[in-house]
Design a protein around this motif. Sequence first.
Motif: not given
Length: 144
Positions: A90-98, A12-24, A127-129
């Motif tokens: 159109p894009f896949t929402p994603v979150e990351f841990d650690h 949440a500090q890095v992506f407070p609005h969430g993010c989406y995968v746009v590549g492989e 989709p996005v917190a």
Amino acid sequence: MALQGPIPVTFAQVFPHGCYVVGEVEAVKDFDASTNGRFVQSRDKTTGELVWQVAVMDADPTVKPGQKTVAVKILSPVQPVPPAPMPNLPFTPVEFDHVTATPYVNGAGRLAYSIKVREMRAPRTGPVAPASAKHTSTAGKDVA
């Protein structure tokens, strides 16, 4: 100084609005060990784990268009798989841990951050917190 190396941060500090995968998800090349015709995958200097990377789009509406796409490095013994696409998006929402951030000075002489994570997964809350009340600036999320 007490702060050395990667700094632990929250998603949440890095992506407070969430993010989406746009590549492989791709293996990161070790430019020092690779030779002409021989690809060697990079390993993390601290953990020794293989390094992968995936391009994500920052959903923060205040981020400049040229800074919307960020490469996130993933430390994993096997190639990570992005979450399944969600219907009607159109894009896949994603979150990351650690998550860790490592500050550095980029080629333009500006402060930037290399973002490394250990896990990639589907968002827990849809989709996005929504952004938290306290907004942490994410400007300069260039990656190495």
